[in-house]
Design a protein around this motif. Structure first.
Motif, PDB file in Angstrom:
ATOM      1  N   SER A   1       0.494   3.340  -2.785  1.00 49.05           N
ATOM      2  CA  SER A   1      -0.291   4.238  -3.322  1.00 49.05           C
ATOM      3  C   SER A   1       0.906   6.137  -3.108  1.00 49.05           C
ATOM      4  O   SER A   1       0.489   6.677  -4.226  1.00 49.05           O
TER       5      SER A   1
ATOM      6  N   LYS B   1      -3.999   6.933  -1.281  1.00 50.38           N
ATOM      7  CA  LYS B   1      -3.920   7.167  -2.147  1.00 50.38           C
ATOM      8  C   LYS B   1      -3.777   9.479  -2.188  1.00 50.38           C
ATOM      9  O   LYS B   1      -3.100  10.104  -1.996  1.00 50.38           O
TER      10      LYS B   1
ATOM     11  N   ARG C   1       0.900  -1.159  -0.105  1.00 47.57           N
ATOM     12  CA  ARG C   1      -0.070  -0.442  -0.128  1.00 47.57           C
ATOM     13  C   ARG C   1       0.485   1.158  -0.074  1.00 47.57           C
ATOM     14  O   ARG C   1       0.083   2.423  -0.944  1.00 47.57           O
TER      15      ARG C   1
ATOM     16  N   ALA D   1      -0.005   8.769  -6.056  1.00 45.72           N
ATOM     17  CA  ALA D   1      -0.371   9.775  -6.083  1.00 45.72           C
ATOM     18  C   ALA D   1       0.626  11.017  -6.572  1.00 45.72           C
ATOM     19  O   ALA D   1       0.158  11.591  -7.125  1.00 45.72           O
TER      20      ALA D   1
ATOM     21  N   THR E   1      -3.493   9.066   6.730  1.00 47.75           N
ATOM     22  CA  THR E   1      -4.669   8.431   6.037  1.00 47.75           C
ATOM     23  C   THR E   1      -5.721   8.220   6.787  1.00 47.75           C
ATOM     24  O   THR E   1      -6.536   7.930   6.488  1.00 47.75           O
TER      25      THR E   1
ATOM     26  N   LEU F   1      -7.593   3.515   0.206  1.00 45.88           N
ATOM     27  CA  LEU F   1      -7.602   4.773  -0.800  1.00 45.88           C
ATOM     28  C   LEU F   1      -7.315   5.479  -0.308  1.00 45.88           C
ATOM     29  O   LEU F   1      -7.148   6.841  -1.447  1.00 45.88           O
TER      30      LEU F   1
END
Ligand code: CP
Length: 306
Positions: free
Chosen positions: A58, A292, A54, A62, A138, A289
């Protein structure tokens, strides 16, 4: 030229700066096209000395969604670290080729050492059992979007609270907000390090420790599950004995609030049964999600791009 900033620990950001990043991430989600070229001709180096799915992907996504480019390595073995190059020399090299660096390392403090030798922003993408500040951003974005506010929330932290860097960073971030309550759920051998307990007490936060997930569940607004991390144990027997201490399944959620959210930084192993995935309270994939979008906001912030 903007001031050189790094993100090594979540406390490197003020509460106002965290709130700003959440607001920018919300705006990116609402208007992604407005950010497509924001980092054109900028380069992010992802230096991952430890495995990741992740965090690395991400960060890569990004930077791509901001119109920038990404270079780097995903294991120490494919870098000159395997020939004996130091962290500081690796960072000096990265500064020759990139405008910003995201770095994960198994040794606590390695990103701090890197930052001391860097002329570009260094982001700690996880250092051993220490900190994981971008996971915390996050988590905060996820909680904010799902709950609207942090005030008054009761948050259960469950699993490996000793080595769980995501838990340490989340606590350090949340104790700076008002009216937060924590329930710590772990085996005694994996309870919070004493320096984190001291921080909780110093901040006057309401918190307690329990050994039963079932006991804690009915009062929680957020349940934050964590993995017992095999890679942090010196002794395999201890890992095997402790690894399945807490397993959340769908039946257990019958006593939880209807609007409770189940979070997990992932990867999971056994601690959340797959029958939880279809429950509307399961928030861990949405959380990934959000990683990101908040990393997009962070890259813009550290590069001083408005
Ligand atoms: N949450 C997290 O850090 O996941 P990865 O180890 O896959 O990056």
């Amino acid at each position: 030229m903007s001031e050189l900033r790094h993100l090594i620990n979540i406390t490197d950001l003020s509460v106002e700066e965290i709130d700003h990043l959440i607001a920018v991430a919300d705006d990116i989600i609402a208007h992604p096209e407005a950010y497509w070229d924001a980092c054109a001709h900028k380069k992010l180096a992802t230096l991952f000395f430890e495995p990741s799915t992740r965090t690395r992907l991400s960060f890569t996504a990004a930077m791509m969604e901001l119109g920038g480019n990404v270079l780097g390595f995903d294991q120490a073995a494919s870098s000159s670290t395997s020939k004996g190059e130091s962290v500081s020399d690796t960072i000096v090299m990265a500064c020759c080729y990139a405008d910003i660096v995201a770095m994960r390392h198994p040794k606590e403090g390695a990103p701090f050492v890197g930052a001391r030798h860097s002329t570009v922003p260094i982001i700690n993408a996880g250092d051993g059992g220490h900190f994981h500040p971008t996971q915390t951003l996050t988590d905060l974005l996820t909680i904010h979007r799902k709950k609207g506010d942090f005030k008054g929330l009761t948050i259960g932290l469950c699993g490996d609270l000793k080595f769980g860097r995501t838990v340490h960073s989340l606590i350090e971030a949340m104790i700076r907000y008002e009216d937060i309550h924590f329930v710590m759920i772990s085996p005694e051998e994996l309870d919070l390090p004493s320096y984190i307990k001291e921080q909780l007490n110093k901040a006057g936060v309401d918190w307690r420790e329990v050994s039963s997930l079932e006991e804690a569940l009915p009062e929680l607004d957020v349940l934050y599950m964590t993995r017992v991390q095999k890679e942090r144990f010196f002794n395999e027997e201890d890992y095997i004995r402790l690894k399945d201490s807490f397993i959340l399944n769908r039946a257990m959620l019958s006593t939880a609030k209807d609007d409770m959210i189940v979070m997990h930084p992932l990867p999971r192993v056994n601690e959340i049964a797959i029958d939880v995935d279809d429950d509307p309270r399961a928030t861990y994939f949405y959380q990934a999600l959000m990683g990101k979008y908040i990393r997009m906001a962070l890259i813009l912030f550290l590069l001083g791009i408005k």
